[in-house]
Each structure stands twice: as structure tokens, then as C-alpha cells.
Scaffold this motif. Sequence first.
Motif, PDB file in Angstrom:
ATOM      1  N   TYR A 265      -6.938   0.779  -3.857  1.00  0.00           N
ATOM      2  CA  TYR A 265      -6.949  -0.683  -3.968  1.00  0.00           C
ATOM      3  C   TYR A 265      -8.301  -1.167  -4.481  1.00  0.00           C
ATOM      4  CZ  TYR A 265      -2.931  -3.049  -1.763  1.00  0.00           C
ATOM      5  OH  TYR A 265      -1.720  -3.610  -1.500  1.00  0.00           O
TER       6      TYR A 265
ATOM      7  N   GLN B 284      -6.587  -7.512  -3.552  1.00  0.00           N
ATOM      8  CA  GLN B 284      -5.250  -8.036  -3.236  1.00  0.00           C
ATOM      9  C   GLN B 284      -5.422  -9.475  -2.778  1.00  0.00           C
ATOM     10  OE1 GLN B 284      -1.833  -6.246  -2.608  1.00  0.00           O
ATOM     11  NE2 GLN B 284      -1.327  -8.415  -2.797  1.00  0.00           N
TER      12      GLN B 284
ATOM     13  N   SER C 216       0.829  -1.201   0.000  1.00  0.00           N
ATOM     14  CA  SER C 216       0.000   0.000   0.000  1.00  0.00           C
ATOM     15  C   SER C 216       0.869   1.259   0.000  1.00  0.00           C
ATOM     16  CB  SER C 216      -0.933  -0.015   1.208  1.00  0.00           C
ATOM     17  OG  SER C 216      -1.807   1.078   1.184  1.00  0.00           O
TER      18      SER C 216
ATOM     19  N   ALA D  91      -2.109  -7.757  -6.900  1.00  0.00           N
ATOM     20  CA  ALA D  91      -2.983  -6.639  -6.508  1.00  0.00           C
ATOM     21  C   ALA D  91      -3.577  -6.019  -7.761  1.00  0.00           C
ATOM     22  CB  ALA D  91      -2.192  -5.590  -5.744  1.00  0.00           C
TER      23      ALA D  91
ATOM     24  N   ILE E 164      -5.234  -2.297  -8.812  1.00  0.00           N
ATOM     25  CA  ILE E 164      -5.318  -0.911  -8.353  1.00  0.00           C
ATOM     26  C   ILE E 164      -6.120  -0.085  -9.350  1.00  0.00           C
ATOM     27  CG2 ILE E 164      -3.950   1.144  -7.756  1.00  0.00           C
ATOM     28  CD1 ILE E 164      -3.522  -1.248  -5.846  1.00  0.00           C
TER      29      ILE E 164
ATOM     30  N   PHE F 188       2.083   1.705  -3.577  1.00  0.00           N
ATOM     31  CA  PHE F 188       1.015   2.134  -4.483  1.00  0.00           C
ATOM     32  C   PHE F 188       0.630   3.588  -4.265  1.00  0.00           C
ATOM     33  CE2 PHE F 188      -0.323  -2.545  -4.396  1.00  0.00           C
ATOM     34  CZ  PHE F 188       0.412  -2.841  -5.542  1.00  0.00           C
TER      35      PHE F 188
END
Length: 139
Positions: A83, A86, A69, A134, A136, A72
Motif C-alpha cells: 500500500y 488509501q 488489502s 487506493a 499500490i 491487493f
Amino acid sequence: MNIKKSFAIEEIKVGMTASYSQTITDADVKAFAGVSGDHNPVHLSEEYAKDSRFKDRIAHGLLTASFFSAIFGTKLPGEGCVYAGQNLQFKRPVYLGDTVIAKVTVTAVDVLKKRVTFKTVCTVKGKPVTTGTAEIFIP
């Protein structure tokens, strides 16, 4: 020096990477326990942990995952991203004093949906401790 704060979806390409590293401290584990509410003694009690399968206190697995996190939100893609999903696998324990290197790699870009998929890996001494993927959302 002008540091880029975020990438537009059109600038993100498969293969791009970013990383973050942090050495795990007692304060980190205690702070994470406070924020998460996970006060499992394997994380907080040396006495309890010495009789566990790990033989010493270990960091919360989600503490290591939280480093994704950090990447990102501050490096790739950067400010404003959110997000969408994940998945995680915890491969090995992380002990206090271990330096965790988190790395994300772009594996797919969907410009129309403004979503980017990443491979996510945390390592300690070159060995994976937390892995996953993940997705995003890019604003």
C-alpha cells in the motif's frame, strides 16, 4: 490448475478488476476489536447498540476496508505489492450477518513509478458501504 500469484506492472491494465466477499460474524468483529484495539461498544455490546442510531451492533468500518488489502495482496496486483495510500468514505453501516463484497478496479497505471491506482468499493445488497481510492506499489 496454475493460479497466477501476482501481476507484473506491464500486465496491469486500466479496467482490470478483482473482488472478495465475506459474511460478517460476531467472531470477525471481536477479532478485529482485539487486533485494532477499538472496543467501542457499538461494535461489541448488543445492549449499548440497541440504543444507538444503528439499533444493532455494527462492524468496524476499517474491517470492511481491510478486504481491499486482501484483494491487493492475493489477487490483483498480488504477492509483494505494498500500500502507498488509501482514502475512504463510510457510506452505510455494516451489520453482523451482512455479506460484504469488496471490489477493486484499476483506474491508472504508472509503469515508471511502479504504482497502480484503484477505485475501491465495498457493497452490501448492492449498496455501497465503503468507497475510496487506493495507490499500490508494485515490486
